[in-house]
Design an enzyme around this catalytic site. Structure first.
Site, mmCIF file in Angstrom:
data_model
loop_
_atom_site.group_PDB
_atom_site.id
_atom_site.type_symbol
_atom_site.label_atom_id
_atom_site.label_comp_id
_atom_site.label_asym_id
_atom_site.label_seq_id
_atom_site.Cartn_x
_atom_site.Cartn_y
_atom_site.Cartn_z
ATOM 1 N N TYR A 378 0.818 -1.213 0.000
ATOM 2 C CA TYR A 378 0.000 0.000 0.000
ATOM 3 C C TYR A 378 0.852 1.264 0.000
ATOM 4 C CZ TYR A 378 -4.639 -2.080 0.702
ATOM 5 O OH TYR A 378 -5.813 -2.738 0.527
ATOM 6 N N TYR A 382 4.341 5.253 -2.500
ATOM 7 C CA TYR A 382 4.522 6.579 -1.906
ATOM 8 C C TYR A 382 5.967 6.775 -1.447
ATOM 9 C CZ TYR A 382 -0.571 6.373 -1.846
ATOM 10 O OH TYR A 382 -1.889 6.240 -2.211
#
Length: 624
Positions: A378, A382
């Site tokens: 997840y 990022y």
């Protein structure tokens, strides 16, 4: 002759408005921002129904004031101008503090003497509080230091230029994503200057080994590859540890209220924007998290994980939180965090859906991929797109990820925003220092306390299989053995004193250690090792065995050293790749990739040096 009567009977040229000419004169004083300032002035006049010119002039004057740091123009980025101003201010402070330096005045009087000058630069301090905490003297010493003023000027200039560019509409998806063009160029220039300096700075240890500063930086977390790899190792290790504890994985996204955003999604100006800077938005998120963390601590909610700060296209930060939470606390945790995130302007349109998002990470096998759901997956994109863009094709706005990573790093550096933070869990410094002991020879490792020796051997064994497994084991080790932190000691130098024998009258010399202080009269400390506070005992283990000093070297000598160390590093990397390939093929391989050399801790403060550095004999403790 005819030209004198050319306009007779014709239409006279239209006279340009007075206030437009005055605005152009004012804007022309800021060459790098002349056109943006005029566009903004005309926009305010055009969009304001009543007193448009007056409001445009007031706004222009307010922006002009942001260009001033004391008497220095922040758009003057020339190093000579910065150094000259820093020198003049430091000398002015020296004169103002001369009485205090000579012992004629007290610290409070000294602070009052420089308060006007410091306030003139927009720097405000609580002098009484600093005096009470014994921090006033180092600060007064800093005011007299040219280097301190240079750093302050560059930091303030960078943040204000980014804020002004954003205010004028030049930091957004349509004009310049994440950061300003001026900031991008200045960041690139400073980075190249720093790299050149590091390549020509030679360090030597007590063994006579020489490295350039650039060589040592390449082996630390300053290397983007090492930085990204270590972050992913710790995240994956946290996930493995959380599964052992039965914790649930949650992914949260927190965004600032609309008044902090300068532009809409496609670049248009946001009418709700109230002039907040990128730092203001980051401070809002930090304050929100600080208040929520206090509540979580009061309620004893159990969690750990990571936080990533990422910019919107206009430079406004938002946070991604990957947290592993105890099942009994998860729903209360998520609900309370939503309330804190929506406490300010929570009823504005779209706030419920856009300002806060919470997603529980699924468990089991993903039917689409056939692989197990991963919490690390997840947050991996990022992490990557905020460091070097590796393994990510495009960012959120369709831009090339590697180019965007440069802009994001520029955004973080110039606005003073911390991109990554570990939340909870053991000290990463102790992890790095403990792995550093893995480089010791078998004989040197055998001399370590049994607990530390067993821990190092277990870490090295697990690292052969998976570095993430080693971090997960270290989390258990830290829980079982109490607090683990950095051990720091005061730097000392030998001081020779003369003493007299009272009986014989003979004068002889004695040598004693003398604490060292820096230019600001603060004690110098150095990293020395790790401290493990167990239930019955405390271990102090040395992990730093080298002392370094800068040696003079010509550019040619520095280049030769750098070239030799680069070849050695490439050779080690090739050997490590071969070992990994053999391991993946099922071969029995010894050794593991060397841990980062850095000892910087990004989440835990230092500790006081022990009264007795030498550890007492230890009992053998079994480690599961």
């Amino acid at each position: 002759m005819l030209s004198e009567f050319a306009w007779v009977g014709g239409t006279a040229p239209k006279k340009r408005p007075y206030w437009l000419e005055q605005a152009e004169i004012t804007a022309s004083g800021y060459p790098l921002f002349e056109r943006p300032l005029m566009h903004d002035w005309q926009r305010v006049v055009r969009d304001t129904k009543v007193n448009g010119i007056r409001k445009a002039n007031q706004r222009l004057d307010a922006i002009r004031r942001q260009f001033k740091f004391g008497d220095f123009r922040i758009d003057q980025t020339d190093d000579t101008l910065v150094s000259d101003y820093a020198k003049s201010k430091s000398q002015q402070c020296i004169k103002l503090l001369a009485g205090w330096m000579l012992g004629r005045t007290e610290q409070q009087e000294a602070a009052a003497a420089v308060a006007g000058l410091i306030n003139h630069h927009g720097l405000y301090y609580n002098w009484d509080d600093l005096l009470e905490k014994n921090k006033l003297q180092p600060l007064l010493m800093r005011f007299q230091d040219q280097a301190w003023w240079r750093r302050k000027i560059r930091r303030v200039a960078a943040q204000r230029i980014e804020a002004i560019s954003r205010e004028l509409g030049f930091v957004n998806r349509a004009r310049g994503i994440y950061c300003s063009d001026i900031g991008r160029q200045e960041f690139k220039r400073r980075k190249q200057l720093n790299l050149t300096m590091m390549e020509h700075t030679v360090l030597e240890n007590e063994l006579g080994e020489q490295f350039t500063l650039a060589d040592l930086a390449a082996l630390s977390n300053a290397n983007p590859v090492i930085r990204r790899t270590e972050l992913m190792v710790r995240i994956a290790g946290f996930e493995a540890y959380a599964k052992e504890l039965g914790y649930e994985g949650w992914f949260f996204t927190i965004t600032c209220p609309s008044k902090y955003h300068a532009a809409h999604q496609f670049g248009g100006r946001n009418d709700k924007f109230c002039g907040f800077t990128q730092r203001d938005a980051q401070n809002y998120l930090c304050d929100l998290w600080s208040r929520f963390r206090a509540k979580a601590k009061r309620n004893e909610w159990r969690s750990f994980g990571f936080r990533v700060a990422e910019p919107h296209h206009d430079g406004t930060p938002h946070w991604h939180l990957l947290l592993f939470i105890h099942p009994d606390d998860a729903l209360l945790f998520a609900g309370a965090l939503r309330r804190y995130a929506l406490k300010e302007d929570g009823k504005e349109p779209g706030a419920w859906h856009a300002r806060f998002k919470a997603e529980k990470i699924k468990e089991g096998i993903n039917p689409d991929t056939g692989k197990e759901y991963s919490a690390a997956g997840y947050i991996a994109k990022y992490i990557a797109k905020s460091i070097d863009g590796e393994h990510v094709e495009q960012d959120l706005y369709g831009e090339d990820a590697k180019a965007s990573a440069v802009n994001i790093c520029t955004w973080a550096s110039r606005n003073g925003i911390r991109q990554f933070q570990q939340l909870g869990g053991p000290s990463v410094t102790a992890w790095r220092e403990l792995r550093r002991l893995g480089r010791l020879s078998e004989e040197a490792l055998a001399e370590q306390p049994p607990l530390i020796k067993a821990a190092v051997e277990e870490l090295e064994r697990l690292n052969q299989e998976s570095a993430a497994s080693a971090w997960a084991w270290f989390c258990r080790f830290a829980d079982e053995n109490g607090k683990i932190s950095l051990w720091r000691i005061v730097k000392t130098a030998e001081e020779t004193l003369e003493a007299i024998d009272e009986d014989s009258g003979e004068i002889y010399e004695i040598t004693s250690p003398k604490p060292l202080i820096n230019h600001y009269r603060e004690l110098l400390e150095k990293d020395h090792g790790i401290r493990v506070m167990g239930i019955n005992e405390t271990l102090y283990v040395q992990t730093r065995f080298h002392t370094w000093e800068v040696v003079s070297a010509t550019p040619a000598e520095a280049e030769a050293i750098h070239q030799r160390r680069t070849e050695e590093r490439n050779s080690r990397a090739a050997a490590a790749a071969l070992r990994r390939a053999e391991r993946d093929a099922g071969c029995d391989v010894e050794g593991a990739p060397a841990p980062p050399w850095t000892g910087v801790n990004n989440c835990t403060g230092g500790t006081e040096p022990p009264d007795k550095p030498e550890p007492a004999p230890q009992q053998i403790l079994l480690i599961s």
